[in-house]
Design an enzyme around this catalytic site. Structure first.
Site, PDB file in Angstrom:
ATOM      1  N   ASN A   1      10.500   4.365   0.691  1.00 28.96           N
ATOM      2  CA  ASN A   1      10.392   3.052   1.329  1.00 28.96           C
ATOM      3  C   ASN A   1      11.225   1.993   0.622  1.00 28.96           C
ATOM      4  O   ASN A   1      10.988   0.795   0.797  1.00 28.96           O
ATOM      5  CB  ASN A   1       8.928   2.609   1.386  1.00 28.96           C
ATOM      6  CG  ASN A   1       8.122   3.480   2.327  1.00 28.96           C
ATOM      7  OD1 ASN A   1       8.679   4.126   3.212  1.00 28.96           O
ATOM      8  ND2 ASN A   1       6.819   3.510   2.140  1.00 28.96           N
TER       9      ASN A   1
ATOM     10  N   ASN B   1       0.782  -1.242   0.000  1.00 29.00           N
ATOM     11  CA  ASN B   1       0.000   0.000   0.000  1.00 29.00           C
ATOM     12  C   ASN B   1       0.811   1.289   0.000  1.00 29.00           C
ATOM     13  O   ASN B   1       0.222   2.373  -0.050  1.00 29.00           O
ATOM     14  CB  ASN B   1      -0.954   0.069   1.206  1.00 29.00           C
ATOM     15  CG  ASN B   1      -2.229  -0.699   0.983  1.00 29.00           C
ATOM     16  OD1 ASN B   1      -2.727  -0.768  -0.118  1.00 29.00           O
ATOM     17  ND2 ASN B   1      -2.744  -1.296   2.033  1.00 29.00           N
ATOM     18  N   ASP B   2       2.134   1.210   0.085  1.00 29.97           N
ATOM     19  CA  ASP B   2       2.909   2.454   0.198  1.00 29.97           C
ATOM     20  C   ASP B   2       4.228   2.338  -0.555  1.00 29.97           C
ATOM     21  O   ASP B   2       5.292   2.665  -0.017  1.00 29.97           O
ATOM     22  CB  ASP B   2       3.154   2.762   1.673  1.00 29.97           C
ATOM     23  CG  ASP B   2       3.427   4.250   1.930  1.00 29.97           C
ATOM     24  OD1 ASP B   2       3.226   5.051   1.003  1.00 29.97           O
ATOM     25  OD2 ASP B   2       3.828   4.600   3.052  1.00 29.97           O
ATOM     26  N   ILE B   3       4.169   1.891  -1.793  1.00 30.14           N
ATOM     27  CA  ILE B   3       5.370   1.773  -2.615  1.00 30.14           C
ATOM     28  C   ILE B   3       5.784   3.164  -3.091  1.00 30.14           C
ATOM     29  O   ILE B   3       5.026   3.860  -3.768  1.00 30.14           O
ATOM     30  CB  ILE B   3       5.131   0.857  -3.834  1.00 30.14           C
ATOM     31  CG1 ILE B   3       4.657  -0.532  -3.376  1.00 30.14           C
ATOM     32  CG2 ILE B   3       6.398   0.748  -4.679  1.00 30.14           C
ATOM     33  CD1 ILE B   3       5.667  -1.314  -2.604  1.00 30.14           C
TER      34      ILE B   3
END
Length: 389
Positions: A34, A28-30
């Site tokens: 990160n 959900n947070d590529i």
């Protein structure tokens, strides 16, 4: 970045997403924040995917919520459609395009401009996507034409009136691309092999940045693309300098290979221990490592950060069973839309990681749940006694 430098990052990210897909987890947070570079003396580019604060089991997704940072947001999330792990593949494609461009592919200061750029580069979403999207009318409207009712993108004035948020003007420095093919010619051609590699990279992006999630590449399919396998590069010994350089940048296969999943089990080739079948509420354990890491891009200290969800363990234990058992944080009702125009985007919802506090293991969760269960029984027992009196 040159495409032969992007390839090893892309391949390792695909292996990571393939692993997550086998576990039934959506990240959900590529985004570049990160993805961490491993500090190594070798020439290869080794990376690790981090920050699972927004990860959750794919089976427990709820469509209609705002997920992913602005710009990285997949079209199914923007329109309020049901989504799967395919949103991570969209995020990966957007991140790789940013590494290639050294800026964001879509404007990230305004969601209307983001959708406008998405339509200009990739075309209109399908009729079914627009018809069943919960947020479709935030960006599109239907109007009659000679062929019947058709969909069109709202004008900036219409968007502002409907959403009560002023649509920003298109930045003067930002060009208007008509398709992803235009990215092929923004840099001068250096040599034939590099241009051939760049062409395959653009084709690779098209398969990742596909509006229809059902037609979007899965990690396994993407790993077979010629750009990753380098099958399109010349094998002629007299013209193999580019291929040799590209191969030298790739990490060894043993460092990140994943064997096929069998009977619900996931295995890593380099690990001797087997991973047991993953339950419906996946249990994620934090693993400490001594390898220093450096981020691909840094978040400015001046950027606004959003309060971290689920900091209190007690609150986390009161989540629904499918989430509390796994220790995965719940989502706030709406994510912020703020993001700087440059590549250094604001972290979506989770702030800096607390390094000195280990992630609670499943065993610790079990003990804590037992403790709270006892307190709950004592509380109800006291209440019943009071009522009887």
């Amino acid at each position: 970045m040159y495409v032969n430098q992007i390839r090893p990052i892309a391949k390792q990210m695909l292996v990571a997403l393939q692993r997550l897909q086998s576990l039934g987890i959506t990240h959900n947070d590529i985004k570049p924040d990160n993805v961490m570079l491993v500090n190594t003396e070798e020439d290869t580019l080794q990376v690790k995917l981090i920050d699972f604060g927004q990860a959750h089991p794919s089976s427990s997704t709820t469509h209609g919520k705002w997920l992913q940072p602005m710009g990285y947001r997949a079209p199914e999330v923007c329109l309020g459609l049901p989504f799967t792990e395919a949103i991570d593949m969209w995020g990966l494609g957007y991140m790789l395009a940013n590494l290639y461009l050294n800026t964001n592919l879509f404007p990230v200061s305004c969601e209307y401009l983001m959708m406008k750029a998405m339509v200009e580069y990739l075309g209109m979403p399908s009729e079914d996507q627009l018809l069943f999207g919960m947020h479709t009318k935030r960006f599109f409207c239907q109007e009659a034409d000679e062929f019947g009712l058709g969909w069109r993108l709202l004008t900036p004035e219409e968007y502002s009136d409907i959403n009560r948020v002023k649509a920003k003007e298109w930045p003067t420095w930002r060009p208007h691309f008509f398709s992803l093919d235009d990215l092929l010619y923004i840099y001068e051609e250096e040599d034939a092999e590099e241009f051939k590699d760049r062409t395959e990279f653009i084709d690779f992006l098209k398969h990742l940045l596909t509006l229809d999630e059902e037609k979007r590449f899965s990690p396994t399919e993407a790993l077979q693309h010629p750009f990753i396998r380098m099958s399109h590069l010349s094998q002629d010994p007299d013209s193999s300098d580019y291929l040799t350089t590209a191969q030298a940048l790739m990490p060894t296969e043993a460092s990140h290979s994943v064997t096929p999943v069998k009977d619900g089990e996931a295995h890593v080739a380099e690990e001797a221990d087997e991973v047991p079948p993953t339950p419906a509420s996946s249990q994620i354990t934090h693993i400490e490592t001594d390898v220093p890491k450096v981020p691909l891009s840094h978040v400015n200290d001046d950027n606004e950060r959003v309060q971290e969800p689920c900091q209190d363990l007690g609150k986390e234990l009161h989540l629904p069973a499918t989430q509390s058992d796994s220790g995965i944080c719940s989502f706030p009702e709406q994510f912020p839309n703020h993001c700087d125009e440059g590549l250094e985007c604001v972290s979506s919802v989770n702030g800096p990681m607390v390094e000195d506090v280990p992630f609670p293991t499943p065993k610790r969760f079990k003990n804590i749940r037992r403790f709270f269960s006892r307190i709950q029984k004592m509380f109800f027992s006291c209440c019943c006694s009071s009522m009887q009196e």
